[in-house]
Write a protein that holds these residues in place. Sequence first.
Motif, PDB file in Angstrom:
ATOM      1  N   ILE A   1       0.859  -1.180   0.000  1.00  0.00           N
ATOM      2  CA  ILE A   1       0.000   0.000   0.000  1.00  0.00           C
ATOM      3  C   ILE A   1       0.897   1.232   0.000  1.00  0.00           C
ATOM      4  CG2 ILE A   1      -1.748   1.295   1.257  1.00  0.00           C
ATOM      5  CD1 ILE A   1      -2.648  -1.381   2.449  1.00  0.00           C
ATOM      6  N   ASN A   2       0.714   2.054  -1.044  1.00  0.00           N
ATOM      7  CA  ASN A   2       1.546   3.229  -1.180  1.00  0.00           C
ATOM      8  C   ASN A   2       0.725   4.363  -1.774  1.00  0.00           C
ATOM      9  OD1 ASN A   2       3.977   4.411  -0.765  1.00  0.00           O
ATOM     10  ND2 ASN A   2       5.079   3.275  -2.339  1.00  0.00           N
ATOM     11  N   GLY A   3       0.455   5.398  -1.019  1.00  0.00           N
ATOM     12  CA  GLY A   3      -0.270   6.550  -1.543  1.00  0.00           C
ATOM     13  C   GLY A   3      -1.767   6.337  -1.636  1.00  0.00           C
ATOM     14  N   ARG A   4      -2.277   6.358  -2.859  1.00  0.00           N
ATOM     15  CA  ARG A   4      -3.716   6.306  -3.106  1.00  0.00           C
ATOM     16  C   ARG A   4      -4.271   4.882  -2.994  1.00  0.00           C
ATOM     17  NH1 ARG A   4      -3.383   9.903  -8.656  1.00  0.00           N
ATOM     18  NH2 ARG A   4      -2.326  11.668  -7.709  1.00  0.00           N
ATOM     19  N   PHE A   5      -5.477   4.785  -2.407  1.00  0.00           N
ATOM     20  CA  PHE A   5      -6.187   3.517  -2.321  1.00  0.00           C
ATOM     21  C   PHE A   5      -7.289   3.511  -3.367  1.00  0.00           C
ATOM     22  CE2 PHE A   5      -4.673   4.238   1.976  1.00  0.00           C
ATOM     23  CZ  PHE A   5      -4.237   2.984   2.387  1.00  0.00           C
ATOM     24  N   LYS A   6      -7.398   2.472  -4.167  1.00  0.00           N
ATOM     25  CA  LYS A   6      -8.492   2.344  -5.120  1.00  0.00           C
ATOM     26  C   LYS A   6      -9.755   1.968  -4.345  1.00  0.00           C
ATOM     27  CE  LYS A   6      -5.597   0.974  -8.942  1.00  0.00           C
ATOM     28  NZ  LYS A   6      -5.277  -0.057  -9.933  1.00  0.00           N
ATOM     29  N   VAL A   7     -10.859   2.658  -4.647  1.00  0.00           N
ATOM     30  CA  VAL A   7     -12.139   2.385  -3.993  1.00  0.00           C
ATOM     31  C   VAL A   7     -13.249   2.448  -5.041  1.00  0.00           C
ATOM     32  CG1 VAL A   7     -11.472   3.242  -1.706  1.00  0.00           C
ATOM     33  CG2 VAL A   7     -12.415   4.824  -3.367  1.00  0.00           C
ATOM     34  N   ASN A   8     -14.349   1.806  -4.737  1.00  0.00           N
ATOM     35  CA  ASN A   8     -15.530   1.890  -5.597  1.00  0.00           C
ATOM     36  C   ASN A   8     -16.338   3.119  -5.210  1.00  0.00           C
ATOM     37  OD1 ASN A   8     -15.135  -0.514  -7.104  1.00  0.00           O
ATOM     38  ND2 ASN A   8     -15.834  -1.692  -5.338  1.00  0.00           N
ATOM     39  N   HIS A   9     -16.984   3.717  -6.189  1.00  0.00           N
ATOM     40  CA  HIS A   9     -17.804   4.901  -5.934  1.00  0.00           C
ATOM     41  C   HIS A   9     -18.813   4.630  -4.819  1.00  0.00           C
ATOM     42  CE1 HIS A   9     -20.104   8.550  -6.876  1.00  0.00           C
ATOM     43  NE2 HIS A   9     -21.153   7.793  -6.617  1.00  0.00           N
ATOM     44  N   GLY A  10     -19.490   3.497  -4.866  1.00  0.00           N
ATOM     45  CA  GLY A  10     -20.512   3.164  -3.872  1.00  0.00           C
ATOM     46  C   GLY A  10     -19.972   2.970  -2.471  1.00  0.00           C
ATOM     47  N   ASP A  11     -18.698   2.646  -2.342  1.00  0.00           N
ATOM     48  CA  ASP A  11     -18.100   2.506  -1.010  1.00  0.00           C
ATOM     49  C   ASP A  11     -17.910   3.869  -0.358  1.00  0.00           C
ATOM     50  OD1 ASP A  11     -17.968  -0.254  -1.311  1.00  0.00           O
ATOM     51  OD2 ASP A  11     -15.904  -0.195  -2.079  1.00  0.00           O
ATOM     52  N   VAL A  12     -17.602   4.880  -1.157  1.00  0.00           N
ATOM     53  CA  VAL A  12     -17.379   6.232  -0.639  1.00  0.00           C
ATOM     54  C   VAL A  12     -18.692   7.001  -0.537  1.00  0.00           C
ATOM     55  CG1 VAL A  12     -16.208   8.432  -1.052  1.00  0.00           C
ATOM     56  CG2 VAL A  12     -15.034   6.290  -1.567  1.00  0.00           C
TER      57      VAL A  12
END
Length: 141
Positions: free
Chosen positions: A3-14
């Motif tokens: 894990i380095n910097g930005r985390f990928k997430v789904n729109h619906g999770d946020v």
Amino acid sequence: MAINGRFKVNHGDVFPHGAYVVGDVEAVRDFERSTRERPVQATDKETGQLVWSVSVLDPDPEARKDAKTVTVKISAPVQPVPPGELAAGLPFRPVEFDGLTVTPYLNENGGRARVAYSFRATGMRAPAASKASPRSGSEAA
């Protein structure tokens, strides 16, 4: 560590309750390269693309007052266009973000430290459920 910097997430999770564009898409200024007379637009350090920002309303009823409106930065070669249709009975446009990432950081505002989040995306479009014509910040994608 992977894990380095930005985390990928789904729109619906946020944004589990959706998200709404509440402002214009604006160029993000590169404060290190800009002068008062000559503004320079920021570029994404990972992709080299121009960076744009848009204010988004999070209608989550449990969200803190200071977290109801967030800024999402979009890396794209041209200025992204928000989806065209307003939500029924509202002055806002529903939106979903593609390629959404989150970067946590420590915000020491007013001597009180708390974890805050920076959001980035590669494009935006009308929510899938609305069947509106998708629009993205990256037309080539």
